[in-house]
Design an enzyme around this catalytic site. Structure first.
Site, short mmCIF file in Angstrom:
data_model
loop_
_atom_site.label_atom_id
_atom_site.label_comp_id
_atom_site.label_asym_id
_atom_site.label_seq_id
_atom_site.Cartn_x
_atom_site.Cartn_y
_atom_site.Cartn_z
N ARG A 114 2.91 5.10 12.02
CA ARG A 114 2.71 6.34 12.77
C ARG A 114 3.69 6.43 13.94
O ARG A 114 4.25 7.49 14.22
CB ARG A 114 1.28 6.42 13.31
CG ARG A 114 0.27 6.95 12.31
CD ARG A 114 -0.96 7.47 13.04
NE ARG A 114 -2.03 7.86 12.14
CZ ARG A 114 -2.08 9.04 11.52
NH1 ARG A 114 -1.13 9.94 11.70
NH2 ARG A 114 -3.09 9.31 10.72
N GLY B 279 -0.80 -6.18 6.09
CA GLY B 279 -2.22 -5.87 6.17
C GLY B 279 -2.77 -5.06 5.02
O GLY B 279 -3.97 -4.80 4.96
N GLY C 199 -0.79 -11.19 6.96
CA GLY C 199 -1.77 -12.26 6.79
C GLY C 199 -3.13 -11.98 7.37
O GLY C 199 -3.96 -12.87 7.47
N GLY D 157 1.38 -8.74 0.89
CA GLY D 157 1.57 -10.18 1.06
C GLY D 157 0.39 -10.94 0.54
O GLY D 157 0.19 -11.11 -0.67
N SER D 158 -0.47 -11.35 1.46
CA SER D 158 -1.61 -12.18 1.10
C SER D 158 -2.65 -11.42 0.30
O SER D 158 -3.47 -12.02 -0.40
CB SER D 158 -2.24 -12.72 2.39
OG SER D 158 -1.24 -13.07 3.32
N ASP E 108 4.22 -10.58 -2.49
CA ASP E 108 4.47 -11.98 -2.12
C ASP E 108 3.99 -12.90 -3.23
O ASP E 108 2.85 -12.75 -3.71
CB ASP E 108 3.68 -12.35 -0.85
CG ASP E 108 4.37 -11.91 0.42
OD1 ASP E 108 5.43 -11.25 0.32
OD2 ASP E 108 3.85 -12.23 1.51
N LYS F 231 12.65 -14.81 2.34
CA LYS F 231 12.66 -14.64 3.79
C LYS F 231 13.52 -15.69 4.49
O LYS F 231 13.45 -16.87 4.17
CB LYS F 231 11.22 -14.77 4.33
CG LYS F 231 10.29 -13.64 3.94
CD LYS F 231 8.92 -13.86 4.58
CE LYS F 231 7.85 -12.97 3.99
NZ LYS F 231 8.00 -11.55 4.36
#
Lengths: 301, 202
Positions: free
Chosen positions: A172, A221, A160, A242-243, A31, A88
């Site tokens: 999983r 995550g 996030g 992402g973050s 990101d 996005k």
């Protein structure tokens, strides 16, 4: 001299859309919110960047409605790098997707990180030349997105948060459901399709292949090299971060470290070396304290 | 020495799995290569499609670039598709800063020459040395070859642009035969590896 074949070329085929995702395998998609960040990502070895206005951690903090990014900002990032650029759209907001296609982005992420525009329908992704990636928390959801034309799937995780627990849960779940289908005989596949709420043909295909018919990445995550390697060892073919990168102390170093650990995901020595002295990781959020309404993974169906 | 050649697929990033499948279907023993010691054990190597900047960076970072150059210089057969073609070019027209290549084919390539993903396409391509129908060319953000040196042989063109080249034991295509299930181009490469092994054992 060989003869060149002057047959009209065909764009937007399933093979070209899915094939594009095959080229991203083993890689990290990052990101970015500015052209400068995009260059840092490219220099660190990212296989693609996701252009967006705010990273998910900031979307969480700011609240309000999260929408498609400003075209100027997306074009600035397209100009800045030579690697593929993704962007996005809101779930079901096919006009945002039309705009992104017209800007020339290489992949559209119909993403739960933005505020959904339609609580019943996702966009018809066959209507586009630009391929789509969509999130999924389980196999049925993944197959429904593929039935709508998605050319790539990412497990959703919880964007996030900097917490990998939901990414692990969703990956999983998908892998376990695929493994279970593998053992089914033909008689059982009809009931399995009904249970998964997915088209029988796709369920049968997954049962035969032992994998999704499109590339499967993990998202939501991942904050450390070891997180990325964990997702790959669990069966993800690559990762979205992402973050985790630009909310950390030293983004360039962390980005390069996550790329290394994604390639050598099964070599703890290399992962250890990549993990040294990376500075502050992003501050995480404990997912079990996250109110239901703030869980992005619940968006989409 | 057994009859079956062992062919590696450079597995730093990209569509490695598809090449492993295609090589196995073309009667080679195929295995991923990520380390110098793994490179030393193969009779030939495929550089897959992927992101050329990423593959190049990782090759430098993990000490593979020099061993790759040495083996290609010594005549190890190599085949590059798309990003792999870029890696085998002696020169890139528009490299990202610091983007290195292995080289091996005297050609200049233009990255993403056919355009962005929206322009990615499929078209039939007649390839010299591949008998029968044209191959299904899958071009994904594909490069083309701007020009080749005297030692390189053009094997295919599309729309006036060079999309397949061979120079000695090195082969390169802009397109991705590994995505089609038609293994004739891989069979051509496996034959090149076999011929090279025979020549070396004489």
């Amino acid at each position: 001299m060989p003869i060149s074949e002057n047959q009209a070329p065909e764009t937007g085929t399933a093979r070209v859309k899915r094939g594009m995702a095959e080229q991203l395998k083993g890689g990290v998609i990052m990101d970015v919110v500015t052209p400068e960040q995009a260059k840092i990502a490219e220099d660190a070895g990212a296989v693609a960047v996701m252009a967006l206005e705010r990273v998910p951690a900031d979307i969480r903090k700011d609240g309000g409605v999260a929408r498609m990014s400003d075209p100027d900002m997306i074009e600035g990032i397209i100009e800045a790098v030579s690697i593929p650029v993704m962007a996005k759209s809101r779930i079901g907001h096919f006009v945002e997707a039309q705009v992104l296609q017209s800007l020339g982005v290489d992949y559209i992420d119909e993403s739960e990180v933005l505020t959904p525009a339609d609580e019943v329908n996702h966009s018809d992704k066959f209507a586009f030349t630009t391929p789509f990636v969509c999130g999924a928390t389980n196999l049925g959801e993944a197959l429904r997105r593929i039935a709508e034309g998605a050319a790539m799937i990412r497990s959703k995780g919880e964007a996030g948060t900097g917490n990998v627990v939901e990414a692990v849960r969703h990956l999983r779940q998908i892998k376990n459901e695929i493994a279970r289908l593998r053992g089914y005989d033909n008689n059982e596949l009809y009931a399995a399709a009904k249970e998964l709420r997915a088209p029988y043909e796709l369920v049968k295909e997954v049962s035969e292949l032992g994998k999704l018919p499109v590339v499967l990445f993990s998202a939501g995550g991942v904050a450390t090299p070891a997180d990325a390697a964990l997702m790959r060892q669990l069966g993800a073919e690559g990762v979205f971060v992402g973050s985790g990168i630009f909310k950390s102390g030293d983004p360039a170093k962390r980005a390069a470290a996550i790329v290394k650990a994604t390639t050598f995901y099964d070599d703890p020595k290399i992962i250890a070396d990549a993990s040294r002295n990376l500075g502050e990781a992003m501050v995480g959020i404990n997912c079990d304290t996250l109110p239901e309404a703030e869980r992005y993974a619940n968006r989409g169906w | 020495m057994s009859d079956t050649p062992v062919i590696g697929v450079l597995a730093l990033q990209g569509d490695v799995r598809e090449h492993l499948v295609a090589l196995a279907a073309a009667d080679a023993v195929a295995r991923p290569v990520r380390r110098p010691e793994e490179l030393a054990e193969v009779d030939g190597l495929v550089i897959p499609g992927g992101e050329s900047t990423t593959i190049s960076k990782l090759a430098v970072l993990f000490g593979l670039m020099e061993p790759l150059r040495a083996r290609v210089r010594d005549g190890m057969p190599v085949y590059g598709t798309c990003a792999g073609m870029i890696m085998l070019a002696d020169k890139i027209l528009d490299p990202r800063s610091g983007q290195e290549t292995v080289g091996g084919i005297d050609m200049i390539v233009r990255r993403n020459a056919f355009g962005r993903q929206n322009e990615s396409f499929e078209a039939a391509v007649a390839v010299e040395g591949v008998d029968g129908d044209p191959v299904e060319g899958v071009f994904i953000r594909a490069p083309w070859v701007e020009s080749v040196g005297a030692a390189a042989e053009v094997l295919a063109e599309h729309d006036g642009h060079i999309v397949a080249v061979r120079q000695g034991t090195a082969l390169a295509t802009s397109f991705h035969p590994e995505l089609t299930g038609d293994h004739r181009v891989h069979a051509l490469f496996v034959d090149m590896v076999r011929a090279n092994r025979t020549a070396e054992s004489l």
